[in-house]
Scaffold this active site. Sequence first.
Site, short mmCIF file in Angstrom:
data_model
loop_
_atom_site.label_atom_id
_atom_site.label_comp_id
_atom_site.label_asym_id
_atom_site.label_seq_id
_atom_site.Cartn_x
_atom_site.Cartn_y
_atom_site.Cartn_z
N SER A 52 33.49 -37.79 -41.56
CA SER A 52 33.94 -38.24 -42.88
C SER A 52 32.79 -38.64 -43.79
O SER A 52 31.68 -38.93 -43.32
CB SER A 52 34.90 -39.42 -42.73
OG SER A 52 35.93 -39.11 -41.82
N1 SAH Z 1 36.23 -40.35 -37.96
C1 SAH Z 1 35.89 -38.98 -37.68
C2 SAH Z 1 36.75 -38.10 -38.54
C3 SAH Z 1 36.91 -36.74 -37.97
S1 SAH Z 1 38.01 -35.72 -38.93
C4 SAH Z 1 34.41 -38.75 -37.96
O1 SAH Z 1 33.92 -39.33 -38.94
O2 SAH Z 1 33.78 -37.98 -37.25
C5 SAH Z 1 39.60 -36.21 -38.32
C6 SAH Z 1 39.85 -35.94 -36.87
O3 SAH Z 1 41.22 -36.23 -36.62
C7 SAH Z 1 39.66 -34.50 -36.40
O4 SAH Z 1 38.68 -34.47 -35.41
C8 SAH Z 1 41.04 -34.09 -35.87
O5 SAH Z 1 40.96 -33.27 -34.71
C9 SAH Z 1 41.65 -35.43 -35.55
N2 SAH Z 1 43.11 -35.49 -35.49
C10 SAH Z 1 44.02 -34.94 -36.32
N3 SAH Z 1 45.26 -35.26 -35.93
C11 SAH Z 1 45.13 -36.05 -34.81
C12 SAH Z 1 46.05 -36.69 -33.94
N4 SAH Z 1 47.37 -36.61 -34.11
N5 SAH Z 1 45.55 -37.40 -32.91
C13 SAH Z 1 44.22 -37.50 -32.69
N6 SAH Z 1 43.30 -36.92 -33.48
C14 SAH Z 1 43.75 -36.19 -34.53
#
Ligand code: SAH
Length: 200
Positions: A52
């Site tokens: 993010s």
């Molecule tokens: N905080 C992370 C954001 C990654 S993007 C960072 O800064 O690296 C959001 C993430 O949410 C993705 O990796 C996606 O696979 C995950 N995601 C989406 N739906 C989800 C769910 N129901 N349970 C767990 N992870 C989920």
Amino acid sequence: MIEKDLIGRGIYNERVLYAFSKVPREEFVPPQYKHLAYEDYPLPIGEGQTISQPYMVAIMLQEMHLKGDEKVLEVGAGSGYVVALLAEICREVWGIERIASLAEQARERLQKLGYTNAHIIIGDGSKGLPEQAPFDAILVSAAGRRVPPALWEQLAEGGRLIIPLENEYSQILTVIEKKEGKMRKREAGPCLFVPLIEEE
Ligand code: SAH
């Protein structure tokens, strides 16, 4: 990045700024993006997902109002970056990520950096983590169409849940508080996140 993109744009919470000063974002991005690690935008982390944008993460962390003794949950742990930031400023962090390869890499990074109060679980985070509930704060790092009921149930009294909520047109960062069991909702501005996948 901290001076220009965080303080310069209104992030004032000392604990949040401290967390950003401690966690090396370059350790959470693929090698080819390391030179961009301190620019204020999301970057690809593989599997079609992104780490993010720092400013947006800072707003979300600031809205959590953490004091240091909390047990918190992040849904959508991705690279593990936000889990690491949280581990710097609260007691215990649980991160859930549905894509196993991302979760495993996140785990390795957190271990390498020496975090012993941070845990990554593979699974559907929209169901929360009942065995570790209640959580003093919950951060959802993907955009949902609703507040997943399980997350609301697992939020402690007085706790805060931060979630990007989307309709057909836009996403709004939403701050939810549990006060005497009731939901208080406040909108904290537009945002842009990958979708929260709710499995049935
Ligand atoms: N905080 C992370 C954001 C990654 S993007 C960072 O800064 O690296 C959001 C993430 O949410 C993705 O990796 C996606 O696979 C995950 N995601 C989406 N739906 C989800 C769910 N129901 N349970 C767990 N992870 C989920």
